[in-house]
Design a protein around this motif. Sequence first.
Motif, mmCIF file in Angstrom:
data_model
loop_
_atom_site.group_PDB
_atom_site.id
_atom_site.type_symbol
_atom_site.label_atom_id
_atom_site.label_comp_id
_atom_site.label_asym_id
_atom_site.label_seq_id
_atom_site.Cartn_x
_atom_site.Cartn_y
_atom_site.Cartn_z
ATOM 1 N N ASP A 197 19.303 -13.883 -5.309
ATOM 2 C CA ASP A 197 18.927 -15.069 -6.087
ATOM 3 C C ASP A 197 18.223 -16.145 -5.267
ATOM 4 O OD1 ASP A 197 19.963 -14.041 -8.488
ATOM 5 O OD2 ASP A 197 21.984 -14.687 -7.935
ATOM 6 N N GLU A 198 17.655 -15.776 -4.131
ATOM 7 C CA GLU A 198 16.844 -16.679 -3.331
ATOM 8 C C GLU A 198 15.570 -15.969 -2.915
ATOM 9 O OE1 GLU A 198 19.256 -19.753 -0.726
ATOM 10 O OE2 GLU A 198 19.898 -17.710 -0.268
ATOM 11 N N TYR A 199 14.612 -16.750 -2.462
ATOM 12 C CA TYR A 199 13.399 -16.192 -1.889
ATOM 13 C C TYR A 199 13.488 -16.302 -0.371
ATOM 14 C CZ TYR A 199 11.767 -16.844 -6.669
ATOM 15 O OH TYR A 199 11.646 -16.816 -8.044
ATOM 16 N N PHE A 200 13.153 -15.221 0.293
ATOM 17 C CA PHE A 200 13.112 -15.196 1.751
ATOM 18 C C PHE A 200 11.669 -14.966 2.185
ATOM 19 C CE2 PHE A 200 17.512 -14.502 0.941
ATOM 20 C CZ PHE A 200 18.196 -14.908 2.066
ATOM 21 N N MET A 201 11.215 -15.756 3.135
ATOM 22 C CA MET A 201 9.871 -15.591 3.675
ATOM 23 C C MET A 201 9.983 -15.325 5.183
ATOM 24 S SD MET A 201 6.470 -17.968 3.271
ATOM 25 C CE MET A 201 7.222 -19.483 3.912
ATOM 26 N N TYR A 202 9.364 -14.232 5.612
ATOM 27 C CA TYR A 202 9.324 -13.836 7.012
ATOM 28 C C TYR A 202 7.906 -14.075 7.530
ATOM 29 C CZ TYR A 202 13.600 -11.665 5.412
ATOM 30 O OH TYR A 202 14.836 -11.461 4.849
ATOM 31 N N TYR A 203 7.786 -14.551 8.752
ATOM 32 C CA TYR A 203 6.464 -14.926 9.251
ATOM 33 C C TYR A 203 6.430 -14.848 10.777
ATOM 34 C CZ TYR A 203 9.028 -19.315 9.893
ATOM 35 O OH TYR A 203 9.971 -20.253 10.247
ATOM 36 N N THR A 204 5.214 -14.769 11.315
ATOM 37 C CA THR A 204 5.032 -14.755 12.764
ATOM 38 C C THR A 204 5.271 -16.139 13.335
ATOM 39 O OG1 THR A 204 3.437 -12.939 12.692
ATOM 40 C CG2 THR A 204 3.345 -14.379 14.603
ATOM 41 N N LEU A 205 6.030 -16.161 14.424
ATOM 42 C CA LEU A 205 6.402 -17.407 15.092
ATOM 43 C C LEU A 205 5.845 -17.386 16.512
ATOM 44 C CD1 LEU A 205 8.054 -20.029 14.929
ATOM 45 C CD2 LEU A 205 10.057 -18.711 15.635
ATOM 46 N N SER A 206 5.010 -18.338 16.832
ATOM 47 C CA SER A 206 4.381 -18.423 18.152
ATOM 48 C C SER A 206 5.398 -18.784 19.226
ATOM 49 C CB SER A 206 3.287 -19.493 18.123
ATOM 50 O OG SER A 206 2.912 -19.890 19.409
ATOM 51 N N PRO A 207 5.148 -18.378 20.483
ATOM 52 C CA PRO A 207 5.995 -18.861 21.576
ATOM 53 C C PRO A 207 5.962 -20.378 21.701
ATOM 54 C CG PRO A 207 4.585 -17.068 22.312
ATOM 55 C CD PRO A 207 4.116 -17.457 20.952
ATOM 56 N N GLY A 208 4.843 -20.984 21.272
ATOM 57 C CA GLY A 208 4.722 -22.423 21.348
ATOM 58 C C GLY A 208 4.820 -22.919 22.777
ATOM 59 N N LYS A 209 5.677 -23.898 22.978
ATOM 60 C CA LYS A 209 5.818 -24.516 24.294
ATOM 61 C C LYS A 209 7.113 -24.122 24.995
ATOM 62 C CE LYS A 209 2.968 -28.453 22.881
ATOM 63 N NZ LYS A 209 2.881 -29.932 22.765
ATOM 64 N N ILE A 210 7.741 -23.029 24.534
ATOM 65 C CA ILE A 210 8.990 -22.606 25.158
ATOM 66 C C ILE A 210 8.731 -21.462 26.141
ATOM 67 C CG2 ILE A 210 10.290 -23.272 23.107
ATOM 68 C CD1 ILE A 210 10.671 -20.252 22.552
ATOM 69 N N GLU A 211 9.653 -21.257 27.032
ATOM 70 C CA GLU A 211 9.602 -20.157 27.990
ATOM 71 C C GLU A 211 10.882 -19.332 27.875
ATOM 72 O OE1 GLU A 211 7.115 -19.280 29.792
ATOM 73 O OE2 GLU A 211 5.809 -21.009 29.510
ATOM 74 N N PRO A 212 10.809 -17.996 27.995
ATOM 75 C CA PRO A 212 9.583 -17.227 28.231
ATOM 76 C C PRO A 212 8.707 -17.197 26.981
ATOM 77 C CG PRO A 212 11.424 -15.750 27.853
ATOM 78 C CD PRO A 212 12.000 -17.131 27.926
ATOM 79 N N ALA A 213 7.414 -17.019 27.173
ATOM 80 C CA ALA A 213 6.448 -17.067 26.081
ATOM 81 C C ALA A 213 6.422 -15.739 25.337
ATOM 82 C CB ALA A 213 5.063 -17.399 26.624
ATOM 83 N N VAL A 214 7.324 -15.593 24.388
ATOM 84 C CA VAL A 214 7.451 -14.353 23.629
ATOM 85 C C VAL A 214 7.349 -14.654 22.136
ATOM 86 C CG1 VAL A 214 8.957 -12.413 23.072
ATOM 87 C CG2 VAL A 214 8.886 -13.292 25.403
ATOM 88 N N TRP A 215 6.545 -13.862 21.441
ATOM 89 C CA TRP A 215 6.368 -14.028 19.999
ATOM 90 C C TRP A 215 7.588 -13.492 19.255
ATOM 91 C CZ3 TRP A 215 1.640 -15.746 17.687
ATOM 92 C CH2 TRP A 215 0.656 -16.101 18.615
ATOM 93 N N GLY A 216 7.904 -14.110 18.121
ATOM 94 C CA GLY A 216 9.026 -13.673 17.303
ATOM 95 C C GLY A 216 8.717 -13.780 15.819
ATOM 96 N N ILE A 217 9.728 -13.594 15.005
ATOM 97 C CA ILE A 217 9.589 -13.663 13.554
ATOM 98 C C ILE A 217 10.533 -14.739 13.024
ATOM 99 C CG2 ILE A 217 9.978 -12.434 11.377
ATOM 100 C CD1 ILE A 217 9.119 -9.873 12.855
ATOM 101 N N GLY A 218 9.974 -15.688 12.284
ATOM 102 C CA GLY A 218 10.759 -16.742 11.667
ATOM 103 C C GLY A 218 11.195 -16.354 10.264
ATOM 104 N N ILE A 219 12.251 -16.993 9.796
ATOM 105 C CA ILE A 219 12.786 -16.745 8.460
ATOM 106 C C ILE A 219 12.950 -18.087 7.753
ATOM 107 C CG2 ILE A 219 14.648 -15.729 7.095
ATOM 108 C CD1 ILE A 219 15.455 -14.166 9.636
#
Length: 302
Positions: free
Chosen positions: A24-46
């Motif tokens: 009964d909810e909507y979930f959105m998954y998306y690419t998340l940049s490393p941005g300004k954090i270390e280590p610089a690894v890409w992830g998936i946001g929810i």
Amino acid sequence: MMMYTDSSRGLNFAKDPAVVRFHDEYFMYYTLSPGKIEPAVWGIGIARSRDMENWEKAGEIEPEGELESLGICAPGAMVYEGKVHLFYQTYGRFERDAICHAWSEDGIHFVRNETNPILRAEGDWNNGRAIDADVCIFHGELFLYFATRDPEGKIQIQGVSKCPLDGRFERDSWEQCCEDSILRPELPWEQECIEAAATLCRYDKVYLFYAGAYNNCPQQIGVAVSEDGVHFTRLYDEPLLKNGDPGSWNSSESGHPYVFEDEDGRVYLFYQGNNDNGKSWYLSKVEIGFENEMPYVKKEEE
């Protein structure tokens, strides 16, 4: 108008959306940049929402193990047998990037497929990579569409594989359905890239919405259709959804589509955009209508 971005890593950055309705909810998954954090690894946001307009971040999927050590991104998603199944790519390995699979019972915490990566491109018509997964159930099988490149690694093109609906979706279950690209750049606006397949099964056909041209060139969205899930014909010579006018939020591109059909049968096209040549990324959506089995972008007042 819906507008979402993720500023948790010091940048306004959310790309490559995938949306499901679950519990009964909507979930959105998306690419998340490393941005300004270390280590610089890409992830998936929810992110989650109750109305598809207002979204709140609900979590992240962090890379696991050596296979995902450089990052993960570009998820495709579906709900099947009470679970959210996510099909996503490894990042940063170029021709060795491949599609992985994970599943979740709550939409937030995911269990990896032990046979990951489940899919790579095969054949001498491509360079082996497989990225930008999207899946649909068609004629009783699971079809997975992916982007790859020509053998020289220059032109982005589309392929497709399928497997049984056994819920496991393991590596040995997949069969590539094509011996050549199912869709490659041909029109001037597509330039050197077709990627980010987004599928909708309707009228006993597969509608494939796709991104034409590389990011910010500008990338725009077209659509093709197939009666067997493998052989596609473009429906329009021009983009279905263009980049915005100068000064608008998406003047640099309208790209990387995802098609979501809600329980009431209404269809929404989610996509990414920006107006600063990729320094920031936002997600939005439009509603898609059909007239004589031809899709079009609905006006807000419809």
